[in-house]
Design a protein around this motif. Structure first.
Motif, PDB file in Angstrom:
ATOM      1  N   ALA A 154       0.882  -1.165   0.000  1.00  0.00           N
ATOM      2  CA  ALA A 154       0.000   0.000   0.000  1.00  0.00           C
ATOM      3  C   ALA A 154       0.917   1.211   0.000  1.00  0.00           C
ATOM      4  CB  ALA A 154      -0.899   0.007   1.226  1.00  0.00           C
ATOM      5  N   LEU A 155       0.792   2.063  -0.997  1.00  0.00           N
ATOM      6  CA  LEU A 155       1.734   3.164  -1.169  1.00  0.00           C
ATOM      7  C   LEU A 155       1.219   4.476  -0.590  1.00  0.00           C
ATOM      8  CD1 LEU A 155       2.865   2.268  -4.791  1.00  0.00           C
ATOM      9  CD2 LEU A 155       4.164   1.928  -2.689  1.00  0.00           C
ATOM     10  N   ASN A 156       0.090   4.944  -1.092  1.00  0.00           N
ATOM     11  CA  ASN A 156      -0.455   6.233  -0.678  1.00  0.00           C
ATOM     12  C   ASN A 156      -1.813   6.113   0.007  1.00  0.00           C
ATOM     13  OD1 ASN A 156       1.582   8.210  -1.843  1.00  0.00           O
ATOM     14  ND2 ASN A 156       1.083   7.001  -3.655  1.00  0.00           N
ATOM     15  N   VAL A 157      -2.145   4.891   0.431  1.00  0.00           N
ATOM     16  CA  VAL A 157      -3.392   4.642   1.157  1.00  0.00           C
ATOM     17  C   VAL A 157      -3.051   3.825   2.400  1.00  0.00           C
ATOM     18  CG1 VAL A 157      -4.800   4.670  -0.947  1.00  0.00           C
ATOM     19  CG2 VAL A 157      -3.856   2.499  -0.113  1.00  0.00           C
ATOM     20  N   PRO A 158      -3.956   3.789   3.385  1.00  0.00           N
ATOM     21  CA  PRO A 158      -3.698   2.947   4.567  1.00  0.00           C
ATOM     22  C   PRO A 158      -3.596   1.477   4.197  1.00  0.00           C
ATOM     23  CG  PRO A 158      -5.454   4.530   5.006  1.00  0.00           C
ATOM     24  CD  PRO A 158      -5.178   4.591   3.527  1.00  0.00           C
ATOM     25  N   GLY A 159      -2.949   0.710   5.055  1.00  0.00           N
ATOM     26  CA  GLY A 159      -2.858  -0.723   4.846  1.00  0.00           C
ATOM     27  C   GLY A 159      -4.143  -1.423   5.257  1.00  0.00           C
ATOM     28  N   ASN A 160      -4.134  -2.767   5.175  1.00  0.00           N
ATOM     29  CA  ASN A 160      -5.316  -3.529   5.592  1.00  0.00           C
ATOM     30  C   ASN A 160      -5.042  -4.414   6.800  1.00  0.00           C
ATOM     31  OD1 ASN A 160      -3.747  -5.444   4.315  1.00  0.00           O
ATOM     32  ND2 ASN A 160      -5.243  -5.929   2.712  1.00  0.00           N
ATOM     33  N   VAL A 161      -3.916  -4.177   7.474  1.00  0.00           N
ATOM     34  CA  VAL A 161      -3.656  -4.831   8.756  1.00  0.00           C
ATOM     35  C   VAL A 161      -4.278  -3.947   9.832  1.00  0.00           C
ATOM     36  CG1 VAL A 161      -1.909  -5.642  10.373  1.00  0.00           C
ATOM     37  CG2 VAL A 161      -1.533  -5.889   7.913  1.00  0.00           C
ATOM     38  N   GLU A 162      -5.420  -4.365  10.330  1.00  0.00           N
ATOM     39  CA  GLU A 162      -6.178  -3.523  11.251  1.00  0.00           C
ATOM     40  C   GLU A 162      -5.512  -3.476  12.623  1.00  0.00           C
ATOM     41  OE1 GLU A 162     -10.290  -4.625  11.362  1.00  0.00           O
ATOM     42  OE2 GLU A 162     -10.332  -5.055   9.207  1.00  0.00           O
ATOM     43  N   LEU A 199      -2.801  -1.794  -2.803  1.00  0.00           N
ATOM     44  CA  LEU A 199      -4.144  -1.462  -2.336  1.00  0.00           C
ATOM     45  C   LEU A 199      -4.650  -0.161  -2.944  1.00  0.00           C
ATOM     46  CD1 LEU A 199      -4.080  -2.356   1.485  1.00  0.00           C
ATOM     47  CD2 LEU A 199      -4.730  -3.793  -0.461  1.00  0.00           C
ATOM     48  N   ASP A 200      -3.730   0.729  -3.320  1.00  0.00           N
ATOM     49  CA  ASP A 200      -4.134   1.983  -3.954  1.00  0.00           C
ATOM     50  C   ASP A 200      -5.068   1.725  -5.130  1.00  0.00           C
ATOM     51  OD1 ASP A 200      -1.447   1.979  -2.750  1.00  0.00           O
ATOM     52  OD2 ASP A 200      -1.420   4.114  -3.219  1.00  0.00           O
ATOM     53  N   LEU A 201      -4.769   0.665  -5.898  1.00  0.00           N
ATOM     54  CA  LEU A 201      -5.601   0.328  -7.054  1.00  0.00           C
ATOM     55  C   LEU A 201      -6.742  -0.613  -6.669  1.00  0.00           C
ATOM     56  CD1 LEU A 201      -6.123   0.595 -10.074  1.00  0.00           C
ATOM     57  CD2 LEU A 201      -4.707  -1.436 -10.420  1.00  0.00           C
ATOM     58  N   THR A 202      -6.433  -1.663  -5.907  1.00  0.00           N
ATOM     59  CA  THR A 202      -7.470  -2.660  -5.611  1.00  0.00           C
ATOM     60  C   THR A 202      -8.633  -2.053  -4.839  1.00  0.00           C
ATOM     61  OG1 THR A 202      -6.389  -3.431  -3.565  1.00  0.00           O
ATOM     62  CG2 THR A 202      -5.778  -4.536  -5.629  1.00  0.00           C
ATOM     63  N   THR A 263      10.913   3.135  -3.365  1.00  0.00           N
ATOM     64  CA  THR A 263      10.279   2.571  -2.172  1.00  0.00           C
ATOM     65  C   THR A 263      11.258   1.829  -1.278  1.00  0.00           C
ATOM     66  OG1 THR A 263       9.780   0.502  -3.331  1.00  0.00           O
ATOM     67  CG2 THR A 263       8.110   2.233  -3.437  1.00  0.00           C
ATOM     68  N   GLU A 264      10.814   1.561  -0.065  1.00  0.00           N
ATOM     69  CA  GLU A 264      11.513   0.653   0.836  1.00  0.00           C
ATOM     70  C   GLU A 264      10.481  -0.115   1.654  1.00  0.00           C
ATOM     71  OE1 GLU A 264      13.659   2.287   4.202  1.00  0.00           O
ATOM     72  OE2 GLU A 264      12.573   4.187   4.038  1.00  0.00           O
ATOM     73  N   ILE A 265      10.887  -1.273   2.153  1.00  0.00           N
ATOM     74  CA  ILE A 265      10.031  -2.099   2.998  1.00  0.00           C
ATOM     75  C   ILE A 265      10.436  -1.878   4.457  1.00  0.00           C
ATOM     76  CG2 ILE A 265       9.277  -4.439   3.572  1.00  0.00           C
ATOM     77  CD1 ILE A 265       8.406  -3.639   0.790  1.00  0.00           C
ATOM     78  N   MET A 266       9.471  -1.487   5.282  1.00  0.00           N
ATOM     79  CA  MET A 266       9.735  -1.289   6.704  1.00  0.00           C
ATOM     80  C   MET A 266       9.649  -2.643   7.407  1.00  0.00           C
ATOM     81  SD  MET A 266      10.151   1.925   6.406  1.00  0.00           S
ATOM     82  CE  MET A 266      10.353   2.427   8.124  1.00  0.00           C
ATOM     83  N   ILE A 277       7.117   4.972   0.373  1.00  0.00           N
ATOM     84  CA  ILE A 277       7.730   5.762  -0.697  1.00  0.00           C
ATOM     85  C   ILE A 277       8.882   6.559  -0.093  1.00  0.00           C
ATOM     86  CG2 ILE A 277       7.364   7.637  -2.346  1.00  0.00           C
ATOM     87  CD1 ILE A 277       4.440   6.662  -2.543  1.00  0.00           C
ATOM     88  N   THR A 278      10.080   6.344  -0.631  1.00  0.00           N
ATOM     89  CA  THR A 278      11.292   6.947  -0.088  1.00  0.00           C
ATOM     90  C   THR A 278      12.182   7.412  -1.238  1.00  0.00           C
ATOM     91  OG1 THR A 278      11.221   5.406   1.782  1.00  0.00           O
ATOM     92  CG2 THR A 278      13.305   6.544   1.393  1.00  0.00           C
ATOM     93  N   ALA A 279      12.530   8.677  -1.244  1.00  0.00           N
ATOM     94  CA  ALA A 279      13.423   9.194  -2.289  1.00  0.00           C
ATOM     95  C   ALA A 279      14.730   8.410  -2.280  1.00  0.00           C
ATOM     96  CB  ALA A 279      13.694  10.677  -2.056  1.00  0.00           C
TER      97      ALA A 279
END
Length: 305
Positions: A154-162, A199-202, A263-266, A277-279
């Motif tokens: 998920a890039l510019n929207v919240p994730g789905n891990v509640e 998720l931004d698209l889905t 991008t990077e994975i946290m 999203i990380t420059a």
């Protein structure tokens, strides 16, 4: 026409089975096998259901069960759907014929990639753990992978891990990353082209009652009957065309617009599992837009086959 070589790796959710079905209807694809990663499922029924679906479609494609494990398990409520699909009557009309290979999914992935006459597209609709383990075991397979098409992030929207499910999380992670962010970060270190379906698209392509009713109106076709039954199971939820949307890209990339991100994975902390999203970060392509009407028409067409 030369067919695109594809190895699929799914994790046994309802939409994973439907993505598998869709892949098997594509004339431009040569599927080399299916790996089942035990993430959003229980392994035994997920492998069984996958083999039964291939039987229904008359496709002699080998199936392999990955033995990897993640860091943050999917909720049991999600995983139990693998038992439901495995028990659907349409999948239990005869004994299973589709072969289950004796080697593990990660070993099978290595063998298929090394034996392939040309680089292979990996269609991944679950976590990237099986691939990460395969890369650590046999680094030479990296050059045998043409690209990874992946439903994840998920890039510019919240994730789905509640937050209510997972204490200490900030809500930015998507489940296919969160299950094993260490492995996602491992794949991010490669030079393999990655095309994400985030998720931004889905989030913009829901499973609606209207589309499920349309599947019901063509239930004389076994695939449409099975697809409609599967989606009927999840219609009370907020359900989207996650894996099916990602998989359709293989046959019709012209339906989609891509955008490149750094991008990077946290991997730690409250944002564990976030695709940030990380420059200067790892460049990936993300599906940014899709022609929804063409996508919906396409899957209805394929279920009529």
């Amino acid at each position: 026409m030369t067919k695109q070589l594809v190895l699929m790796d799914h994790d046994g959710g309802v939409d994973d089975y439907l993505a598998t079905m869709l892949l098997m209807t594509m004339d431009s694809i040569q599927p080399l096998g299916i790996v089942v990663t035990p993430a959003d499922c229980y392994a035994q029924p997920a492998v069984s259901a996958t083999r039964k679906i291939l039987d229904l479609m008359g496709r002699e494609i080998p199936v392999a069960e990955s033995t990897v494990r993640g860091i943050n398990p999917f909720p049991r409520l999600y995983r139990r759907d693998s038992f439901i699909v495995d028990h659907l009557p349409i999948l239990n009309q005869s004994e299973i014929r589709t072969p289950l290979v004796s080697e593990s999914g990660q070993e099978f992935m290595i063998r298929v990639l090394l034996d392939a006459p040309e680089p292979v597209t990996l269609m991944v609709t679950g976590p990237l753990t099986t691939l990460a383990v395969a890369l650590d075991t046999a680094p030479e397979i990296e050059t045998k992978i043409a690209k990874i098409v992946w439903m994840g992030g998920a890039l510019n929207v919240p994730g789905n891990v509640e937050k209510s499910f997972e204490a200490g999380q900030d809500g930015s992670a998507e489940w296919n990353v969160y299950w094993d962010p260490i492995s996602a970060a491992r794949v991010w270190k490669t030079a393999i082209e990655i095309v994400m379906c985030p998720l931004d698209l889905t989030n913009t392509v829901p499973v609606t009652s209207e589309i499920v009713y349309q599947m019901g109106k063509q239930r004389q076709y076994p695939l449409s009957d099975l697809a409609g039954q599967c989606y009927a199971l999840v219609i009370p939820q907020d359900y989207y065309f996650w894996d099916v949307l990602a998989t359709a890209y293989l046959a019709h990339p012209e339906f989609y617009e891509l955008r490149e991100w750094e991008t990077e994975i946290m991997t730690t902390g409250a944002s564990q599992g976030r695709t940030k999203i990380t420059a200067g970060g790892r460049k990936v392509w993300a599906m940014d837009r899709v022609d929804k009407s063409r996508f919906y028409s396409y899957i209805l067409q394929q279920w009529r086959r």
